[in-house]
Scaffold this motif. Structure first.
Motif, mmCIF file in Angstrom:
data_model
loop_
_atom_site.group_PDB
_atom_site.id
_atom_site.type_symbol
_atom_site.label_atom_id
_atom_site.label_comp_id
_atom_site.label_asym_id
_atom_site.label_seq_id
_atom_site.Cartn_x
_atom_site.Cartn_y
_atom_site.Cartn_z
ATOM 1 N N PHE A 58 0.611 -1.461 0.173
ATOM 2 C CA PHE A 58 0.265 0.229 -0.379
ATOM 3 C C PHE A 58 0.705 0.631 -0.034
ATOM 4 O O PHE A 58 0.441 2.470 -0.590
ATOM 5 N N SER A 59 2.343 1.290 0.360
ATOM 6 C CA SER A 59 2.763 2.267 1.131
ATOM 7 C C SER A 59 3.297 3.323 -0.625
ATOM 8 O O SER A 59 3.538 3.638 -0.733
ATOM 9 N N THR A 60 3.554 1.928 -1.089
ATOM 10 C CA THR A 60 4.165 2.144 -3.176
ATOM 11 C C THR A 60 2.952 2.469 -3.561
ATOM 12 O O THR A 60 3.236 3.674 -4.930
ATOM 13 N N LEU A 61 2.006 1.901 -3.574
ATOM 14 C CA LEU A 61 0.733 2.119 -4.257
ATOM 15 C C LEU A 61 0.649 3.739 -3.805
ATOM 16 O O LEU A 61 0.221 4.338 -4.801
ATOM 17 N N ALA A 62 0.325 4.142 -2.458
ATOM 18 C CA ALA A 62 0.440 5.783 -2.173
ATOM 19 C C ALA A 62 1.339 6.353 -2.618
ATOM 20 O O ALA A 62 0.796 7.292 -3.477
ATOM 21 N N ILE A 63 2.725 6.127 -3.007
ATOM 22 C CA ILE A 63 3.575 6.859 -3.858
ATOM 23 C C ILE A 63 3.201 7.740 -5.087
ATOM 24 O O ILE A 63 3.740 8.597 -5.239
ATOM 25 N N ILE A 64 3.233 6.126 -5.867
ATOM 26 C CA ILE A 64 3.039 6.244 -7.190
ATOM 27 C C ILE A 64 1.009 6.669 -7.486
ATOM 28 O O ILE A 64 1.502 7.800 -8.571
ATOM 29 N N SER A 65 0.735 6.928 -6.750
ATOM 30 C CA SER A 65 -0.884 7.460 -7.178
ATOM 31 C C SER A 65 -0.459 8.911 -7.120
ATOM 32 O O SER A 65 -0.768 10.105 -7.432
ATOM 33 N N ASN A 66 0.605 9.414 -5.817
ATOM 34 C CA ASN A 66 1.168 11.012 -5.435
ATOM 35 C C ASN A 66 1.325 10.543 -6.310
ATOM 36 O O ASN A 66 0.946 12.661 -7.438
ATOM 37 N N ASP A 67 2.489 10.645 -7.260
ATOM 38 C CA ASP A 67 3.187 10.874 -8.259
ATOM 39 C C ASP A 67 2.574 11.163 -9.626
ATOM 40 O O ASP A 67 2.558 12.481 -10.459
ATOM 41 N N ILE A 68 1.615 10.556 -9.326
ATOM 42 C CA ILE A 68 0.801 10.463 -11.236
ATOM 43 C C ILE A 68 -0.165 11.260 -10.662
ATOM 44 O O ILE A 68 -0.623 12.147 -12.027
#
Length: 160
Positions: A58-68
């Motif tokens: 989830f933390s990686t998904l959140a980081i990438i989602s923020n970047d997008i």
């Protein structure tokens, strides 16, 4: 007496090390719980999301989602389809990110069909293009691990 002191020091070091290791694990778990909360809308926006040990946490998904969102990403290339594919497609739809698409490279055609069914049921297919690329022996990878067929992948990416 010196032996007792040495044993006490050794015991204390071991105890402190275990406490620090446990604190580190607890901190990692808290980061995951917090990230899961941040992604709550995306996680709960549709049906069940299948995942396995290869899924992004989830933390990686959140980081990438923020970047997008922050950087208004228009082209997203991912290697390996699954929970990330659906989460990112939901993100693009919910945030009305026009003209964005995900190119999802996957070696397992059956898995592509599983993920496609989820995308179809949630009307997210416009955000994702799949590329089926078999894994092959590749001498350029770390420890000669298998990787996606490089030439096929290169040709596909040039055309898309």
């Amino acid at each position: 007496m010196i032996r007792k002191i040495k044993n006490f020091v050794r015991f204390t070091r071991t105890s402190v090390r275990k406490v620090l290791e446990n604190q580190s694990i607890i901190c990692q778990q808290l980061v995951e719980v917090n990230s899961c909360g941040q992604l709550g809308t995306l996680i709960n926006a549709g049906g069940y999301l299948p995942f396995n040990k290869a899924s992004l946490n989830f933390s990686t998904l959140a980081i990438i989602s923020n970047d997008i969102i922050i950087n208004n990403r228009k082209k997203i290339l991912e290697f390996g389809s699954g929970i990330s594919t659906v989460i990112f497609a939901r993100l693009l739809k919910l945030n009305a990110v026009e003209g964005s698409r995900i190119i999802s490279v996957e070696h397992d055609q059956n898995w592509i069909e599983v993920v496609k069914r989820i995308l179809v049921s949630e009307e997210l297919t416009q955000y994702v293009k799949f590329f089926h690329a078999p894994l092959t022996n590749n001498r350029d990878t770390l420890e000669n691990n298998n990787w996606y067929e490089i030439e096929e992948l290169r040709n596909y990416l040039i055309d898309n």
